[in-house]
Design a protein around this motif. Sequence first.
Motif, PDB file in Angstrom:
ATOM      1  N   GLN A 130      -4.326   2.127  -3.974  1.00  0.00           N
ATOM      2  CA  GLN A 130      -3.156   2.758  -3.364  1.00  0.00           C
ATOM      3  C   GLN A 130      -1.996   1.771  -3.390  1.00  0.00           C
ATOM      4  O   GLN A 130      -1.509   1.318  -2.359  1.00  0.00           O
ATOM      5  CB  GLN A 130      -3.498   3.174  -1.922  1.00  0.00           C
ATOM      6  N   ILE A 131      -1.555   1.415  -4.577  1.00  0.00           N
ATOM      7  CA  ILE A 131      -0.521   0.396  -4.720  1.00  0.00           C
ATOM      8  C   ILE A 131       0.814   1.048  -5.089  1.00  0.00           C
ATOM      9  O   ILE A 131       0.856   2.012  -5.839  1.00  0.00           O
ATOM     10  CB  ILE A 131      -0.916  -0.682  -5.756  1.00  0.00           C
ATOM     11  N   ASP A 140      -7.221  -4.764  -0.146  1.00  0.00           N
ATOM     12  CA  ASP A 140      -6.218  -4.162   0.734  1.00  0.00           C
ATOM     13  C   ASP A 140      -5.706  -2.850   0.149  1.00  0.00           C
ATOM     14  O   ASP A 140      -5.386  -1.912   0.887  1.00  0.00           O
ATOM     15  CB  ASP A 140      -5.033  -5.111   0.950  1.00  0.00           C
ATOM     16  N   TYR A 141      -5.622  -2.775  -1.173  1.00  0.00           N
ATOM     17  CA  TYR A 141      -5.118  -1.572  -1.834  1.00  0.00           C
ATOM     18  C   TYR A 141      -6.211  -0.532  -2.072  1.00  0.00           C
ATOM     19  O   TYR A 141      -5.921   0.557  -2.561  1.00  0.00           O
ATOM     20  CB  TYR A 141      -4.462  -1.947  -3.166  1.00  0.00           C
ATOM     21  N   ASP A 152       0.864  -1.168   0.000  1.00  0.00           N
ATOM     22  CA  ASP A 152       0.000   0.000   0.000  1.00  0.00           C
ATOM     23  C   ASP A 152       0.910   1.231   0.000  1.00  0.00           C
ATOM     24  O   ASP A 152       1.847   1.320   0.802  1.00  0.00           O
ATOM     25  CB  ASP A 152      -0.890  -0.013   1.249  1.00  0.00           C
ATOM     26  N   SER A 169       1.621   2.911   3.338  1.00  0.00           N
ATOM     27  CA  SER A 169       2.198   2.165   4.461  1.00  0.00           C
ATOM     28  C   SER A 169       3.475   2.835   4.966  1.00  0.00           C
ATOM     29  O   SER A 169       4.186   3.496   4.203  1.00  0.00           O
ATOM     30  CB  SER A 169       2.474   0.720   4.059  1.00  0.00           C
TER      31      SER A 169
END
Length: 188
Positions: A152-153, A129-130, A71, A74
């Motif tokens: 959001q990768i 998750d992304y 992400d 992160s």
Amino acid sequence: MAAEGDHDHFVGGDELRQRLWQELTRATVDRHHAWRTPALATTGLDGLAQARTVVLREVRQAQSELLIYTDARSPKVAELLAQPVASLLCWSSRLSWQLRVQLRFAVLQNDEEANAAWERVRQSPSANDYLAARAPGSALAVAHEALLETPQIAVLRGHVIAMDWLELARAGHRRARLDEQRVEWLVP
């Protein structure tokens, strides 16, 4: 591939180098390979060591690169932007091998590489998750928040600086340090 309890006897460093890259490559496609989920150690923004498990997604041996997806929000992204040198730690009980890899990272976001990574994971269970509304490690405001439309990768592309290989064996432990130019056999 060595069977359990079987140990390769590398005649030279080139054989060891090739075998290490084979195992790293295999880890990207074999979900049961222990090196698929190494520990990534970075320097936190507070100066303290930070380690977490990541998924090894791609290996580019010709370029000496290892790729990890994360992400973009992160903490490890901010840490690698501030200090782009980090280490991966791999352990395989099947092989009785430890591999420590020192890397210089580039963080790729909103580019062709990140878009290609998204295309590879968008149909997988980890896609959400992304798309999470909050950054990893954030407190949950409600149990079910709406997902974002834009993933959001980020791709963490690590160029291998050096590897430290250790084999634990009843017949005797072995250790070597490998960089782009040479293989040096070390005291275990």
